[in-house]
Scaffold this active site. Structure first.
Site, PDB file in Angstrom:
ATOM      1  N   LYS A  53       0.806  -1.219   0.000  1.00 17.83           N
ATOM      2  CA  LYS A  53       0.000   0.000   0.000  1.00 17.83           C
ATOM      3  C   LYS A  53       0.842   1.274   0.000  1.00 17.83           C
ATOM      4  CE  LYS A  53      -4.441  -1.315   0.379  1.00 17.83           C
ATOM      5  NZ  LYS A  53      -5.532  -0.774  -0.476  1.00 17.83           N
ATOM      6  N   SER A 305       1.418  -9.689  -0.313  1.00 20.59           N
ATOM      7  CA  SER A 305       1.075  -8.274  -0.219  1.00 20.59           C
ATOM      8  C   SER A 305       1.429  -7.595   1.095  1.00 20.59           C
ATOM      9  CB  SER A 305      -0.415  -8.079  -0.502  1.00 20.59           C
ATOM     10  OG  SER A 305      -1.194  -8.898   0.359  1.00 20.59           O
TER      11      SER A 305
END
Length: 320
Positions: A53, A305
């Site tokens: 992110k 991720s």
């Protein structure tokens, strides 16, 4: 999103250079044996905030700072909020992060530790977004969406550039799928550089908003449920402008996983790959372990991720 181009992705890479890591791509012998082709893991876990992110948040905030914005707010299931807080601090911006009561405490605490104003609102990502938009209206913050934003998408898309530069013969990329910022960005970049690359999205069966929306042919609301893959929770927004259409255009396979499968992925990552990962980051590995991916034609890349799992939960799952 016709105005979005590969040039935006390269521009994002220049903008985030020095603030975001170029992450390793490492082969997994264990998963390669199961898949029957080389399987590589793209380790976004090594980013300063522990997840991919940071790419999108940094690109978005750097662009806003260039325009004179000084206060930013977002709604987050945790990782985007942490990334926004980190990027805001490095750029000298004031940040507020709205989260629901379903967000794990470790993620809430991590956002607060970076100096952002934390607001807990309701029991869903949608509730948190309502509060974030109130701050926009009443206090003059600029809203930075967690996924449905061209600059955020372009930032995440830089992962696709790195994968194909490191492994040009990549045949397939497996991506955790939630609101679609990561998936649509990586898929957009990858398919423009190597159109034959097969893009697979993997998500949890409990409250998968993008899956339900794709099935309905339009963005729909879903109940947000507790899941090991908490970072994949939340809706995609009924007024979704970018990621729904981009995901629908580029997705070749969509896989749903139950909670037991996600847990197996977390345990596998720890025992076989020596990685501590959160549930959302384990889903690609889970899909290989469950043998539910369409038969790959060549090297396969799994995006891992993030690593921001509650450590007590991880201990219970992994027996560590």
């Amino acid at each position: 999103m016709s105005a979005f181009s590969l040039a935006d992705v390269y521009r994002a890479r220049r903008r985030i250079e020095g603030r975001v890591c170029r992450t390793p791509l490492v082969e997994s012998p264990a998963l390669s044996r199961i898949a029957g082709v080389p399987v590589h893991l793209k380790l976004e876990t090594v980013q300063p905030t522990g997840s991919f992110k940071l790419r999108g948040a940094t690109n978005a905030l750097a662009g806003l700072a260039e325009e004179g914005v000084t206060r930013v707010v977002t709604a987050s299931t945790g990782n985007h909020g942490r990334a926004l807080a980190h990027a805001a601090r490095s750029l000298g911006l004031e940040a507020a992060v709205c989260m629901s009561s379903l967000v794990p405490k470790n993620k809430v605490d991590a956002v607060a530790a970076l100096g952002a104003r934390v607001v807990i609102a309701g029991r869903s990502q949608d509730d948190a977004q309502v509060e974030a938009l109130r701050l926009v209206r009443e206090e003059g913050f600029a809203f930075v969406p967690p996924f449905d934003d061209p600059r955020v998408i372009a930032g995440q898309a830089t992962i696709g550039l790195e994968i194909l530069e490191a492994l040009p013969d990549t045949a397939g990329i497996v991506v955790p799928l939630s609101g679609g910022g990561l998936f649509s960005g990586v898929a957009f970049a990858a398919k423009r550089i190597a159109p034959a690359v097969k893009m697979t999205g993997v998500t949890m069966a409990r409250g998968a908003a993008m899956h339900a929306s794709l099935a309905a042919g339009k963005p729909v609301l879903v109940d947000e449920l507790e899941t090991l893959a908490d970072s994949l929770g939340g809706g995609i927004g009924l007024d979704n402008r970018h990621t729904f259409a981009m995901t629908r255009e580029h997705i070749d396979q969509l896989v749903l996983l139950d909670e037991a499968s996600i847990a197996r992925g977390i345990v596998h990552a720890y025992r076989e790959e020596r990685l501590v990962v959160e549930g959302a980051a384990a889903v690609g590995m889970s899909a290989v372990l469950d043998r539910v991916l369409d038969e790959p034609r060549g090297p396969l890349v799994i995006i891992v991720s993030g690593c921001n799992i509650d450590i007590e939960l991880h201990r219970r799952l992994a027996g560590a």
